[in-house]
Design a protein around this motif. Structure first.
Motif, short mmCIF file in Angstrom:
data_model
loop_
_atom_site.label_atom_id
_atom_site.label_comp_id
_atom_site.label_asym_id
_atom_site.label_seq_id
_atom_site.Cartn_x
_atom_site.Cartn_y
_atom_site.Cartn_z
N SER A 11 28.36 -41.90 -28.63
CA SER A 11 27.11 -41.37 -28.09
C SER A 11 25.92 -42.19 -28.56
O SER A 11 25.83 -42.59 -29.72
N SER A 12 24.99 -42.44 -27.66
CA SER A 12 23.76 -43.16 -28.02
C SER A 12 22.86 -42.29 -28.89
O SER A 12 21.93 -42.77 -29.52
N ARG A 13 23.13 -40.99 -28.97
CA ARG A 13 22.36 -40.04 -29.78
C ARG A 13 23.01 -39.79 -31.14
O ARG A 13 22.57 -38.92 -31.88
N SER A 14 24.02 -40.56 -31.48
CA SER A 14 24.72 -40.35 -32.74
C SER A 14 23.79 -40.61 -33.91
O SER A 14 22.96 -41.52 -33.88
N SER A 15 23.97 -39.82 -34.96
CA SER A 15 23.14 -39.98 -36.15
C SER A 15 23.80 -40.96 -37.11
O SER A 15 24.96 -41.32 -36.97
N VAL A 23 32.95 -40.35 -26.01
CA VAL A 23 33.25 -39.84 -24.67
C VAL A 23 33.98 -40.92 -23.89
O VAL A 23 33.72 -42.11 -24.06
N ARG A 24 34.90 -40.49 -23.03
CA ARG A 24 35.52 -41.42 -22.08
C ARG A 24 35.86 -40.65 -20.80
O ARG A 24 36.04 -39.45 -20.81
N ARG A 25 35.93 -41.40 -19.73
CA ARG A 25 36.35 -40.84 -18.45
C ARG A 25 37.85 -41.05 -18.29
O ARG A 25 38.36 -42.11 -18.62
N ALA A 26 38.51 -40.05 -17.80
CA ALA A 26 39.91 -40.14 -17.43
C ALA A 26 39.99 -39.65 -15.99
O ALA A 26 39.05 -39.03 -15.50
N ASP A 34 35.60 -36.19 -31.79
CA ASP A 34 34.80 -36.42 -32.99
C ASP A 34 35.11 -37.82 -33.50
O ASP A 34 36.27 -38.16 -33.74
N THR A 35 34.08 -38.63 -33.71
CA THR A 35 34.28 -39.99 -34.17
C THR A 35 34.97 -40.04 -35.52
O THR A 35 35.76 -40.93 -35.79
N LYS A 36 34.69 -39.07 -36.39
CA LYS A 36 35.29 -39.05 -37.73
C LYS A 36 36.76 -38.67 -37.71
O LYS A 36 37.47 -38.88 -38.68
N ASP A 37 37.22 -38.06 -36.62
CA ASP A 37 38.61 -37.59 -36.53
C ASP A 37 39.22 -38.08 -35.21
O ASP A 37 39.57 -37.30 -34.33
N ARG A 38 39.34 -39.36 -35.08
CA ARG A 38 39.80 -39.96 -33.82
C ARG A 38 41.21 -39.54 -33.42
O ARG A 38 41.56 -39.57 -32.26
N GLY A 39 42.01 -39.13 -34.38
CA GLY A 39 43.36 -38.66 -34.08
C GLY A 39 43.42 -37.16 -33.86
O GLY A 39 44.47 -36.61 -33.59
N GLY A 40 42.28 -36.51 -33.98
CA GLY A 40 42.22 -35.06 -33.86
C GLY A 40 42.14 -34.60 -32.41
O GLY A 40 42.43 -35.35 -31.48
#
Length: 64
Positions: A11-15, A23-26, A34-40
């Motif tokens: 996100s461009s609004r990420s802190s 985010v991705r399109r499928a 969540d960026t911190k939990d990419r496998g979540g």
């Protein structure tokens, strides 16, 4: 299972404190994680619901 059409985007609004989403399109959906939990877990939304959410964000409905 959906065929992915794009890569994850942060996100461009990420802190800077790590509170970020990606985010991705499928095919037929928009997926969020969540960026911190990419496998979540990954949340999936249809295009109409995602568009309504983005419109609400832009209108300030979630501002504190």
């Amino acid at each position: 299972m959906s065929t992915l059409t794009t890569r994850w985007r942060k996100s461009s609004r990420s802190s800077t404190n790590g509170s970020c989403v990606e985010v991705r399109r499928a095919t037929g959906t928009v997926q969020v994680r969540d960026t911190k939990d990419r496998g979540g877990p990954v949340l999936s939304f249809d295009a109409r619901s995602w568009g309504a959410f983005i419109a609400a964000v832009r209108a300030g409905h979630f501002d504190h």
